[in-house]
Scaffold this motif. Sequence first.
Motif, short mmCIF file in Angstrom:
data_model
loop_
_atom_site.label_atom_id
_atom_site.label_comp_id
_atom_site.label_asym_id
_atom_site.label_seq_id
_atom_site.Cartn_x
_atom_site.Cartn_y
_atom_site.Cartn_z
N GLU A 180 44.23 85.27 66.48
CA GLU A 180 43.87 86.64 66.06
C GLU A 180 45.04 87.29 65.31
N HIS A 181 46.25 87.07 65.81
CA HIS A 181 47.42 87.65 65.12
C HIS A 181 47.61 87.03 63.75
N LEU A 182 47.36 85.72 63.65
CA LEU A 182 47.49 85.04 62.35
C LEU A 182 46.48 85.59 61.35
N ARG A 183 45.26 85.83 61.79
CA ARG A 183 44.27 86.41 60.88
C ARG A 183 44.69 87.81 60.44
N GLU A 184 45.19 88.60 61.37
CA GLU A 184 45.64 89.96 61.01
C GLU A 184 46.82 89.90 60.04
N ARG A 185 47.72 88.98 60.26
CA ARG A 185 48.93 88.89 59.43
C ARG A 185 48.63 88.41 58.02
N THR A 186 47.68 87.48 57.88
CA THR A 186 47.40 86.89 56.57
C THR A 186 46.15 87.44 55.90
N GLY A 187 45.22 87.98 56.69
CA GLY A 187 43.94 88.42 56.14
C GLY A 187 43.02 87.26 55.79
N LEU A 188 43.32 86.06 56.27
CA LEU A 188 42.56 84.85 55.94
C LEU A 188 41.73 84.39 57.13
N SER A 189 40.75 83.53 56.85
CA SER A 189 40.01 82.88 57.92
C SER A 189 40.94 81.92 58.66
N VAL A 190 40.79 81.86 59.97
CA VAL A 190 41.63 81.02 60.82
C VAL A 190 40.72 80.13 61.67
N ALA A 191 41.10 78.88 61.83
CA ALA A 191 40.27 77.95 62.61
C ALA A 191 41.13 77.06 63.49
N ALA B 253 36.58 84.49 61.26
CA ALA B 253 36.24 84.66 59.85
C ALA B 253 37.09 85.74 59.20
N GLY B 254 37.55 85.45 57.99
CA GLY B 254 38.17 86.43 57.12
C GLY B 254 37.29 86.63 55.91
N PRO B 255 37.70 87.43 54.95
CA PRO B 255 36.88 87.64 53.76
C PRO B 255 36.79 86.36 52.93
N GLY B 256 35.62 86.11 52.38
CA GLY B 256 35.48 85.00 51.45
C GLY B 256 35.04 83.69 52.04
N GLY B 257 34.59 83.67 53.30
CA GLY B 257 34.05 82.45 53.85
C GLY B 257 34.99 81.74 54.80
N LEU C 199 49.66 65.58 70.23
CA LEU C 199 48.91 66.49 69.37
C LEU C 199 47.73 67.07 70.14
N VAL C 200 47.55 68.39 70.03
CA VAL C 200 46.45 69.08 70.69
C VAL C 200 45.35 69.44 69.70
N ALA C 201 45.73 70.01 68.56
CA ALA C 201 44.72 70.55 67.65
C ALA C 201 45.34 70.77 66.27
N ALA C 202 44.46 71.05 65.32
CA ALA C 202 44.87 71.50 63.99
C ALA C 202 44.56 72.99 63.88
N LEU C 203 45.56 73.76 63.55
CA LEU C 203 45.41 75.19 63.31
C LEU C 203 45.43 75.40 61.80
N SER C 204 44.45 76.14 61.27
CA SER C 204 44.36 76.25 59.80
C SER C 204 44.08 77.67 59.36
N VAL C 205 44.42 77.92 58.10
CA VAL C 205 44.01 79.13 57.40
C VAL C 205 43.24 78.70 56.15
N SER C 206 42.33 79.56 55.70
CA SER C 206 41.50 79.23 54.53
C SER C 206 41.43 80.42 53.59
N TRP C 207 41.63 80.12 52.31
CA TRP C 207 41.54 81.12 51.26
C TRP C 207 40.17 81.03 50.58
#
Length: 266
Positions: free
Chosen positions: A98-109, A125-129, A209-217
Amino acid sequence: MNTVGSRAVEAPDIPTLERPLYLLTFFTPREPQWTLAHLTRASGLPKASCLRALRVLEKYDLLQREGDRYRLGSGFIAMKAHVQVHAPPLNVALAHLEHLRERTGLSVAWAVLDAQDTLYTEVLAGPGGTPAGVGERRRVVLDASGRLLLAFGTLSLREAMFAASGDRGPLELLDQVTRRAWLSPPLPSDEPGGVTQVAAPVFRAGGTLVAALSVSWPGRPVWTEAEDDLRALSDAARRVSQEMGYVRPWAGDAAFFLQVLDRLPR
Protein backbone atom coordinates in the motif's frame (compact mmCIF):
# COMPACT_ATOMS: atom_id res chain seq x y z
CA MET A 1 -11.99 -27.97 -24.61
CA ASN A 2 -10.79 -25.81 -21.71
CA THR A 3 -7.40 -25.40 -20.05
CA VAL A 4 -7.27 -26.05 -16.30
CA GLY A 5 -3.83 -25.24 -14.88
CA SER A 6 -1.54 -26.44 -17.66
CA ARG A 7 -3.77 -29.35 -18.84
CA ALA A 8 -6.16 -29.44 -21.75
CA VAL A 9 -9.47 -30.90 -20.53
CA GLU A 10 -12.19 -32.52 -22.63
CA ALA A 11 -15.59 -31.83 -21.05
CA PRO A 12 -16.98 -35.37 -21.57
CA ASP A 13 -14.06 -36.78 -19.57
CA ILE A 14 -14.85 -34.71 -16.47
CA PRO A 15 -16.53 -36.72 -13.68
CA THR A 16 -19.88 -35.40 -12.49
CA LEU A 17 -18.53 -34.46 -9.05
CA GLU A 18 -15.78 -32.34 -10.62
CA ARG A 19 -18.01 -30.33 -12.94
CA PRO A 20 -18.77 -27.46 -10.51
CA LEU A 21 -15.04 -26.96 -10.01
CA TYR A 22 -14.48 -27.17 -13.76
CA LEU A 23 -17.01 -24.39 -14.37
CA LEU A 24 -15.32 -22.16 -11.79
CA THR A 25 -12.18 -22.10 -13.96
CA PHE A 26 -14.07 -20.03 -16.55
CA PHE A 27 -14.62 -17.13 -14.11
CA THR A 28 -11.51 -14.99 -14.55
CA PRO A 29 -10.72 -11.28 -14.09
CA ARG A 30 -11.12 -10.85 -17.85
CA GLU A 31 -14.40 -12.79 -18.04
CA PRO A 32 -15.98 -12.38 -14.60
CA GLN A 33 -19.60 -13.01 -15.66
CA TRP A 34 -21.23 -15.78 -17.69
CA THR A 35 -24.73 -16.69 -18.81
CA LEU A 36 -25.85 -20.30 -18.78
CA ALA A 37 -25.93 -20.38 -22.59
CA HIS A 38 -22.42 -18.98 -22.99
CA LEU A 39 -20.99 -21.20 -20.25
CA THR A 40 -22.62 -24.28 -21.79
CA ARG A 41 -21.08 -23.46 -25.16
CA ALA A 42 -17.63 -22.65 -23.75
CA SER A 43 -17.45 -25.62 -21.37
CA GLY A 44 -18.74 -28.28 -23.74
CA LEU A 45 -21.02 -29.66 -21.02
CA PRO A 46 -24.67 -30.46 -21.69
CA LYS A 47 -26.96 -27.62 -20.69
CA ALA A 48 -28.69 -29.68 -18.00
CA SER A 49 -25.35 -30.75 -16.49
CA CYS A 50 -24.11 -27.19 -16.56
CA LEU A 51 -27.23 -25.92 -14.81
CA ARG A 52 -26.99 -28.56 -12.07
CA ALA A 53 -23.37 -27.62 -11.43
CA LEU A 54 -24.22 -23.92 -11.30
CA ARG A 55 -26.96 -24.59 -8.75
CA VAL A 56 -24.48 -26.44 -6.51
CA LEU A 57 -22.10 -23.47 -6.66
CA GLU A 58 -24.96 -21.06 -5.87
CA LYS A 59 -25.99 -23.20 -2.88
CA TYR A 60 -22.56 -22.76 -1.29
CA ASP A 61 -22.24 -19.03 -2.20
CA LEU A 62 -19.42 -19.69 -4.63
CA LEU A 63 -21.51 -18.17 -7.43
CA GLN A 64 -24.17 -15.50 -7.37
CA ARG A 65 -26.81 -15.01 -10.05
CA GLU A 66 -27.87 -11.54 -11.19
CA GLY A 67 -30.58 -11.79 -13.82
CA ASP A 68 -29.31 -14.28 -16.38
CA ARG A 69 -25.65 -13.85 -15.45
CA TYR A 70 -23.47 -15.59 -12.88
CA ARG A 71 -20.46 -14.14 -11.07
CA LEU A 72 -18.27 -15.25 -8.17
CA GLY A 73 -20.11 -15.19 -4.85
CA SER A 74 -19.42 -14.12 -1.29
CA GLY A 75 -17.97 -17.49 -0.36
CA PHE A 76 -14.72 -16.47 -2.00
CA ILE A 77 -14.43 -13.41 0.25
CA ALA A 78 -14.38 -15.67 3.29
CA MET A 79 -11.84 -17.92 1.57
CA LYS A 80 -9.56 -14.97 0.83
CA ALA A 81 -9.69 -13.86 4.46
CA HIS A 82 -8.81 -17.41 5.54
CA VAL A 83 -5.90 -17.58 3.10
CA GLN A 84 -4.52 -14.26 4.29
CA VAL A 85 -4.61 -15.42 7.92
CA HIS A 86 -2.51 -18.41 6.89
CA ALA A 87 -0.21 -16.53 4.51
CA PRO A 88 2.32 -14.72 6.76
CA PRO A 89 4.53 -13.38 3.93
CA LEU A 90 1.63 -11.57 2.27
CA ASN A 91 0.34 -10.34 5.63
CA VAL A 92 3.76 -8.86 6.35
CA ALA A 93 3.91 -7.32 2.88
CA LEU A 94 0.47 -5.71 2.60
CA ALA A 95 1.31 -2.46 4.38
CA HIS A 96 4.44 -2.10 2.24
CA LEU A 97 2.44 -2.75 -0.94
CA GLU A 98 0.00 0.00 0.00
CA HIS A 99 2.85 2.39 0.81
CA LEU A 100 4.54 1.58 -2.50
CA ARG A 101 1.37 2.39 -4.41
CA GLU A 102 0.99 5.68 -2.54
CA ARG A 103 4.64 6.58 -3.12
CA THR A 104 4.67 5.81 -6.86
CA GLY A 105 1.02 6.18 -7.90
CA LEU A 106 1.41 2.91 -9.84
CA SER A 107 -0.32 -0.46 -9.74
CA VAL A 108 1.41 -2.85 -7.34
CA ALA A 109 1.24 -6.64 -7.39
CA TRP A 110 2.45 -9.63 -5.39
CA ALA A 111 3.00 -12.87 -7.31
CA VAL A 112 4.24 -16.31 -6.28
CA LEU A 113 5.45 -19.38 -8.12
CA ASP A 114 2.92 -22.20 -8.51
CA ALA A 115 4.54 -25.13 -10.33
CA GLN A 116 5.59 -23.51 -13.64
CA ASP A 117 3.08 -20.66 -13.42
CA THR A 118 3.05 -17.17 -11.99
CA LEU A 119 0.09 -16.80 -9.60
CA TYR A 120 -1.03 -13.30 -8.61
CA THR A 121 -2.25 -13.34 -5.00
CA GLU A 122 -2.59 -9.58 -4.43
CA VAL A 123 -3.04 -6.66 -6.83
CA LEU A 124 -3.48 -3.02 -5.78
CA ALA A 125 -4.76 -1.09 -8.77
CA GLY A 126 -3.36 2.27 -9.80
CA PRO A 127 -4.43 4.44 -12.72
CA GLY A 128 -4.10 2.93 -16.16
CA GLY A 129 -4.67 -0.76 -15.51
CA THR A 130 -3.09 -3.67 -13.68
CA PRO A 131 -0.74 -6.47 -14.76
CA ALA A 132 -3.27 -9.14 -13.74
CA GLY A 133 -6.23 -9.85 -11.50
CA VAL A 134 -6.08 -11.58 -8.12
CA GLY A 135 -6.00 -15.32 -8.74
CA GLU A 136 -4.83 -14.97 -12.32
CA ARG A 137 -1.99 -17.19 -13.45
CA ARG A 138 0.24 -17.33 -16.51
CA ARG A 139 3.41 -19.07 -17.64
CA VAL A 140 6.50 -17.73 -15.90
CA VAL A 141 8.12 -16.47 -19.10
CA LEU A 142 5.21 -14.22 -20.07
CA ASP A 143 5.80 -11.23 -17.79
CA ALA A 144 8.41 -9.56 -15.61
CA SER A 145 7.12 -11.09 -12.36
CA GLY A 146 7.30 -14.58 -13.82
CA ARG A 147 10.80 -14.09 -15.18
CA LEU A 148 11.85 -12.77 -11.75
CA LEU A 149 10.52 -15.93 -10.12
CA LEU A 150 12.33 -17.97 -12.75
CA ALA A 151 15.62 -16.10 -12.27
CA PHE A 152 15.70 -16.92 -8.55
CA GLY A 153 13.92 -20.26 -8.84
CA THR A 154 15.21 -23.80 -8.51
CA LEU A 155 17.78 -25.20 -10.93
CA SER A 156 15.31 -27.81 -12.17
CA LEU A 157 12.71 -25.17 -13.02
CA ARG A 158 15.27 -23.00 -14.78
CA GLU A 159 16.58 -25.88 -16.84
CA ALA A 160 13.06 -26.96 -17.81
CA MET A 161 11.95 -23.48 -18.89
CA PHE A 162 15.15 -22.70 -20.79
CA ALA A 163 14.92 -26.05 -22.57
CA ALA A 164 11.30 -25.33 -23.55
CA SER A 165 12.17 -21.90 -24.93
CA GLY A 166 12.50 -21.87 -28.70
CA ASP A 167 15.16 -19.17 -28.59
CA ARG A 168 17.17 -19.30 -25.37
CA GLY A 169 19.29 -16.24 -26.12
CA PRO A 170 16.82 -13.44 -25.27
CA LEU A 171 15.50 -15.27 -22.20
CA GLU A 172 19.00 -15.91 -20.88
CA LEU A 173 19.93 -12.25 -21.37
CA LEU A 174 16.87 -11.11 -19.42
CA ASP A 175 17.74 -13.67 -16.76
CA GLN A 176 21.29 -12.33 -16.43
CA VAL A 177 20.06 -8.75 -16.03
CA THR A 178 17.51 -9.80 -13.42
CA ARG A 179 20.04 -11.72 -11.35
CA ARG A 180 22.52 -8.83 -11.55
CA ALA A 181 20.15 -5.92 -10.87
CA TRP A 182 17.51 -7.71 -8.76
CA LEU A 183 14.97 -6.05 -11.05
CA SER A 184 13.21 -7.92 -13.86
CA PRO A 185 12.80 -5.99 -17.13
CA PRO A 186 9.68 -5.94 -19.30
CA LEU A 187 9.22 -7.01 -22.91
CA PRO A 188 6.83 -5.45 -25.44
CA SER A 189 5.27 -8.88 -25.91
CA ASP A 190 4.33 -9.24 -22.24
CA GLU A 191 0.70 -9.80 -21.27
CA PRO A 192 -1.53 -7.90 -20.92
CA GLY A 193 -0.81 -5.33 -23.60
CA GLY A 194 -0.55 -1.70 -22.69
CA VAL A 195 0.91 -2.21 -19.20
CA THR A 196 4.66 -2.19 -18.49
CA GLN A 197 5.79 -4.13 -15.43
CA VAL A 198 9.06 -4.35 -13.49
CA ALA A 199 9.48 -6.78 -10.59
CA ALA A 200 11.84 -7.16 -7.63
CA PRO A 201 12.52 -10.24 -5.45
CA VAL A 202 11.31 -10.78 -1.89
CA PHE A 203 13.29 -13.22 0.25
CA ARG A 204 12.85 -14.81 3.66
CA ALA A 205 15.51 -15.78 6.20
CA GLY A 206 18.20 -17.90 4.59
CA GLY A 207 17.73 -16.32 1.18
CA THR A 208 14.77 -18.40 -0.06
CA LEU A 209 12.69 -16.56 -2.65
CA VAL A 210 9.15 -15.82 -1.44
CA ALA A 211 7.53 -13.72 -4.15
CA ALA A 212 7.88 -11.16 -6.90
CA LEU A 213 6.85 -7.63 -5.97
CA SER A 214 6.09 -5.44 -8.98
CA VAL A 215 4.94 -2.04 -10.14
CA SER A 216 3.20 -1.38 -13.46
CA TRP A 217 2.98 1.73 -15.59
CA PRO A 218 0.16 2.47 -18.05
CA GLY A 219 1.89 2.31 -21.41
CA ARG A 220 5.64 2.59 -21.80
CA PRO A 221 7.31 4.85 -19.22
CA VAL A 222 10.09 7.31 -19.95
CA TRP A 223 12.81 5.33 -18.23
CA THR A 224 14.96 8.35 -17.43
CA GLU A 225 12.02 9.62 -15.34
CA ALA A 226 11.28 6.26 -13.71
CA GLU A 227 14.39 5.86 -11.56
CA ASP A 228 12.66 7.05 -8.38
CA ASP A 229 9.86 4.52 -8.91
CA LEU A 230 12.38 1.72 -9.48
CA ARG A 231 14.26 2.65 -6.32
CA ALA A 232 10.97 2.70 -4.41
CA LEU A 233 10.19 -0.80 -5.70
CA SER A 234 13.59 -2.14 -4.71
CA ASP A 235 13.36 -0.44 -1.31
CA ALA A 236 9.92 -1.94 -0.64
CA ALA A 237 11.16 -5.43 -1.57
CA ARG A 238 14.14 -4.96 0.76
CA ARG A 239 11.97 -3.84 3.67
CA VAL A 240 9.55 -6.76 3.31
CA SER A 241 12.48 -9.17 3.07
CA GLN A 242 14.08 -7.75 6.20
CA GLU A 243 10.83 -8.12 8.15
CA MET A 244 10.84 -11.80 7.16
CA GLY A 245 14.34 -12.29 8.51
CA TYR A 246 16.53 -11.64 5.47
CA VAL A 247 19.84 -10.21 6.72
CA ARG A 248 22.18 -10.44 3.72
CA PRO A 249 23.28 -7.33 1.80
CA TRP A 250 20.66 -6.04 -0.63
CA ALA A 251 21.88 -6.13 -4.24
CA GLY A 252 19.11 -4.13 -5.94
CA ASP A 253 20.71 -1.84 -8.52
CA ALA A 254 18.30 0.51 -10.30
CA ALA A 255 21.14 2.49 -11.91
CA PHE A 256 22.60 -0.60 -13.62
CA PHE A 257 19.11 -1.71 -14.64
CA LEU A 258 18.49 1.60 -16.43
CA GLN A 259 21.89 1.45 -18.14
CA VAL A 260 21.19 -1.88 -19.82
CA LEU A 261 17.53 -1.42 -20.81
CA ASP A 262 18.41 -0.19 -24.30
CA ARG A 263 20.41 -3.36 -24.98
CA LEU A 264 17.59 -5.76 -24.16
CA PRO A 265 15.51 -7.64 -26.78
CA ARG A 266 12.60 -5.78 -28.32
